[in-house]
Design a protein around this motif. Structure first.
Motif, short mmCIF file in Angstrom:
data_model
loop_
_atom_site.label_atom_id
_atom_site.label_comp_id
_atom_site.label_asym_id
_atom_site.label_seq_id
_atom_site.Cartn_x
_atom_site.Cartn_y
_atom_site.Cartn_z
N LEU A 122 0.71 -1.43 0.02
CA LEU A 122 -0.03 0.02 0.14
C LEU A 122 0.73 1.28 0.03
O LEU A 122 0.68 2.14 -0.74
CB LEU A 122 -1.10 -0.01 1.04
N ALA A 123 1.86 1.17 0.86
CA ALA A 123 2.69 2.49 0.82
C ALA A 123 3.43 2.53 -0.47
O ALA A 123 3.61 3.86 -0.96
CB ALA A 123 4.00 2.24 2.00
N GLN A 124 3.76 1.44 -1.18
CA GLN A 124 4.42 1.79 -2.51
C GLN A 124 3.30 2.27 -3.49
O GLN A 124 3.71 3.53 -4.26
CB GLN A 124 4.89 0.44 -3.11
N LEU A 125 2.44 1.97 -3.30
CA LEU A 125 1.14 2.35 -4.05
C LEU A 125 0.99 3.76 -4.04
O LEU A 125 0.62 4.84 -4.94
CB LEU A 125 -0.18 1.76 -3.92
N HIS A 126 0.97 4.32 -2.51
CA HIS A 126 0.61 5.70 -2.08
C HIS A 126 1.88 6.45 -2.79
O HIS A 126 1.28 7.64 -3.54
CB HIS A 126 0.73 5.69 -0.62
N ALA A 127 3.18 6.07 -2.69
CA ALA A 127 4.25 6.95 -3.25
C ALA A 127 4.00 6.90 -4.74
O ALA A 127 4.11 7.99 -5.29
CB ALA A 127 5.51 5.98 -3.10
N THR A 128 3.73 5.98 -5.48
CA THR A 128 3.50 5.95 -6.94
C THR A 128 2.16 7.18 -7.21
O THR A 128 2.47 7.90 -8.17
CB THR A 128 2.90 4.77 -7.64
N THR A 129 1.16 7.07 -6.49
CA THR A 129 -0.13 7.71 -6.61
C THR A 129 0.41 9.20 -6.37
O THR A 129 -0.01 10.16 -7.35
CB THR A 129 -1.27 7.68 -5.61
#
Lengths: 379, 398
Positions: A122-129
């Motif tokens: 999720l954190a990785q996804l957040h960063a990407t977003t």
């Protein structure tokens, strides 16, 4: 003396004769309990104060005799037997519940691993977003979706509209002050987890108690700090987890536990116990779902509520985690009647009234409850 | 000393519960160890002393049956770990202990001071009530012999122990202090004298009917009824009926109203104009709100019949408000000095209204009586209460 001077004996009627016979039988039994003859007498010299300093030998003897009397005569009453059976059954239930909790803990440990993995993703996804959002903003495209700050402000407004005015809340919170005042150990500082708009902190401050609020919602923190209250912007659980052991006098959390998953709830209790000094006070307030209107509808008005926490379960959990003197107090009845109102001294209800009382409880009874508990004084 | 407070648990937190709580805390503050032995009223066996209860008794004399069940429970309480026992509501006085001090606030009143009006009001059949009363008084006569000393909750209650049980030499009076007096006696008294208050748990003996009747003679004043209680629906309904146009107030019999002997209510209740009443019902209010209501009240009306103590009267007095009570008001007449800090009048709506009118028409009189009331209230401190309590403890331990 015993004659019904006010009402007279009345005309004898078949029912009253049956009544009179019954009452005579019970009264005879009541009067036949001749304690001053049957029960051991206290020492003749009653001027010896009992219990101050070393008790006199004859007082010990008196107590022993009393004990023997109770052991010998009490089983006749049947009441005790029933009580003993009740306790044994409860102990059985408690043992079963312990096993269940242990199983749940194991399952949670397993889940924890999975959650950790998901969180990383999720954190990785957040960063990407965020990278994408930043890039889009640069080229002048508005990013849809609410930011953290926007949500914080929305929730503050929601609380303002639905939780009642600050004045109402302050008045309701006065209920807790006697617990602080009556505490034999120093309950300062009071740490309020999820201090919100700070009504409790303000009330405590006005009565001269040292208090600190821990709050994650920045809008609330700003508001409280502007009002001169001490509030830290932090996750309450994380804060508690890093607090030095036995460093806090009292911990309160109003309308917090219904926002937590079981694992975080257990963490809260474990960390609270550790952070409290011996004898320290824990106060948790949460909606009372045994009120049907609360359990069926009002609880879900707040979209951030997870699920109601049953008072019995919360009390059980507190004891399980090591708290003592665990009390549940029902609060804020819809109809304003005293909590758990029942029969009075000379105006107790009929069975129909009792039924009405049950319905009242379910529909117009207490909307919240408080769990009040203490860390054991020694250890 | 280890003081054991013995008490029935009715599951309510009323005025008496607050008094007992405070007594416990004050004793602890003075270095005593306080333990509580409670008998949960809800969990009593249904057949006291193991005798099967016939239907007639369960139906027509259930107060007496429950009382006997409580008696059995209190007789079984083990008090051997206490140095002194402090008993509370009846029949906890039956708890056996050589150093037993009874904090006695009332009898089972429907079989004593309330007996005659209770039957007259149709709450019980005379013959049945008489049988039950005889049973209760028989056990009381015996077990009232247990306590070494009684602290009666007021002069009125001490008089009842004398009148009904012939107990006079083992009795002294305990005047409970008031947290409201402590908190507000130093406040600046409210400058205005506005609404008329009636503060109580509105049960039948409180006679709130009289207040509503009196207020109808005073249409230019607002009456505020604070508190809840089982008699409130009846009183609200009465208020609506008396608010209808054309009611002959002088024809309303106060005793008949209280004893449920007044005319049956008119069928067309809906014809009354909404909001026409000058009486407002607030239900229970938080302490802070009650303080606001006291502050600018014209006076407190306390129409209760043979009140045990009269704590709300004392509280109103602390705010500098005169009190209007009735000549059969029991403990209230020990608090209110007629013509000094309020009025003691006949128990009728008209007489109460006349007293309130005098205060309303003469603000100087209200102010003078109000300041006399404050002086009277100042004596109701927990300091004095605890001196009286400790003297009682000395009596039983000497």
């Amino acid at each position: 003396m015993t004659g019904g001077d006010a009402t007279g004996a009345g005309r004898p009627m078949p029912q009253t004769d049956e009544l009179a016979e019954y009452l005579d039988a019970v009264v005879e039994r009541a009067l036949a309990d001749e304690p001053r003859r049957n029960r051991p007498r206290p020492p003749d010299d009653a001027s010896t104060p009992v219990g101050s300093g070393v008790p006199a030998a004859r007082n010990l003897a008196y107590r022993a005799a009393r004990k023997a009397y109770h052991l010998a005569l009490r089983p006749q009453m049947g009441v005790n037997e029933e009580l003993r059976r009740g306790v044994a059954a409860l102990q059985g239930e408690q043992a079963a519940a312990r096993v269940e909790i242990a199983t749940l803990r194991d399952q949670l440990l397993a889940l924890q691993g999975e959650v950790a993995g998901l969180e990383l993703g999720l954190a990785q996804l957040h960063a990407t977003t965020e990278r994408i959002a930043a890039a889009l903003e640069k080229v002048g495209v508005e990013v849809p979706g609410a930011s953290e700050e926007r949500l914080d402000a929305m929730y503050a407004a929601f609380e303002e509209e639905y939780r009642g005015t600050s004045d109402d809340i302050t008045r309701a919170l006065e209920f807790y002050l006697p617990y602080l005042e009556a505490s034999p150990v120093d309950v300062q500082p009071v740490v309020d987890i999820g201090s919100g708009r700070g009504e409790w902190l303000r009330l405590l401050g006005s009565r001269g108690w040292k208090a600190v609020g821990i709050e994650v919602n920045k809008a609330f923190v700003d508001e409280c700090r502007a009002a001169g209250l001490t509030v830290e912007l932090a996750d309450g659980l994380a804060w508690l987890g890093s607090a030095p052991p036995a460093s806090v006098g009292a911990i309160s959390a109003f309308h917090l536990v219904e926002h937590l998953e079981l694992r975080r709830l257990v963490d809260l209790l474990d960390n609270a116990l550790r952070a409290l000094r011996p004898g320290g006070l824990l106060i948790l307030e949460t909606p009372n779902a045994t009120n049907l209107a609360v359990g069926a509808a009002n609880f879900y008005l707040d979209p951030t509520h997870l699920r109601p926490v049953h008072p019995d379960f919360l009390a059980f959990l507190a004891r399980h985690c090591g708290f003592v003197q665990v009390e549940v107090k029902f609060l804020h009845p819809v109809d304003g009647r005293p909590d758990g109102a029942g029969p009075g001294d000379h105006d107790a209800p009929t069975p129909a009234d009792q039924m009405a009382e049950r319905v009242r409880w379910a529909l117009a009874g207490p909307q919240d409850y408080a769990l009040i508990a203490r860390r054991p004084a020694a250890g | 000393m280890r003081v054991g407070i013995v008490k029935p648990d009715y599951g309510i937190a009323g005025g008496f519960e607050a008094v007992v709580d405070r007594v416990g805390r004050e004793l602890e503050r003075r270095g005593h160890e306080v333990a509580r032995a409670t008998v949960p009223v809800a969990g009593l066996p249904s057949d006291p002393y193991g005798v099967a209860v016939p239907e007639t008794a369960r139906h027509d004399a259930w107060e007496a049956v429950r009382y006997l069940a409580m008696l059995e429970a209190f007789r079984a309480v083990d008090t051997s770990r206490f140095d002194v026992v402090l008993s509370t509501q009846p029949p906890s006085f039956a708890t056996e202990h050589p150093r037993h001090l009874s904090l006695f606030y009332h009898h089972l009143r429907i079989y004593y001071d309330l007996s005659a009006p209770y039957v007259a009001a149709g709450f019980a059949d005379e013959a049945t009530h008489g049988r039950a009363q005889q049973a209760v008084r028989r056990v009381d006569d015996r077990f009232l012999g247990v306590p070494a000393h009684f602290l009666a909750g007021s002069e009125e209650v001490a008089a009842r122990l004398h009148e009904f049980n012939g107990i006079a030499d083992r009795v002294s009076v305990f005047h409970a202090g008031s947290g409201v007096v402590e908190a507000h006696l130093a406040d600046e008294p409210g400058p205005r004298f506005e609404h008329v208050l009636c503060v109580s748990r509105h049960e039948w003996p409180k006679r709130t009917e009289l207040f509503v009747h009196a207020m109808k003679y005073l249409p230019d004043r607002e009456g505020i009824v604070v508190g809840d209680g089982g008699r409130l629906d009846f009183v609200r309904d009465l208020d609506a009926r008396l608010s209808a146009p054309g009611v002959d107030l002088d024809a309303v019999g106060d005793a008949e109203l209280w004893l449920n002997r007044a005319e049956p209510r008119p069928a067309a209740r809906s014809t009354r104009a909404a909001g026409a009443s000058n009486v407002r019902f607030t239900g229970r209010v938080p302490d802070a709100r009650l303080a606001d209501l006291y502050r600018d009240a014209l006076c407190l009306v306390a129409p209760a019949f043979r009140e045990d103590y009269g704590l709300t009267a004392i509280e109103a007095m602390a705010f500098g408000r005169p009190v209007v009570a009735t000549s059969d008001g029991g403990g209230l007449t020990a608090v209110v000095d007629d013509g000094v800090n309020g009025f003691v009048v006949e128990p009728t709506g008209a007489a109460i209204a006349a007293a309130v009118r005098r205060l309303a028409d003469d603000p100087d009189l209200a102010r003078r009586m109000g300041s006399a009331a404050r002086e009277r209230a100042a004596s109701f401190t927990w300091e004095r209460a605890m001196r009286e309590l400790e003297a009682g403890i000395e009596r039983v331990t000497a």
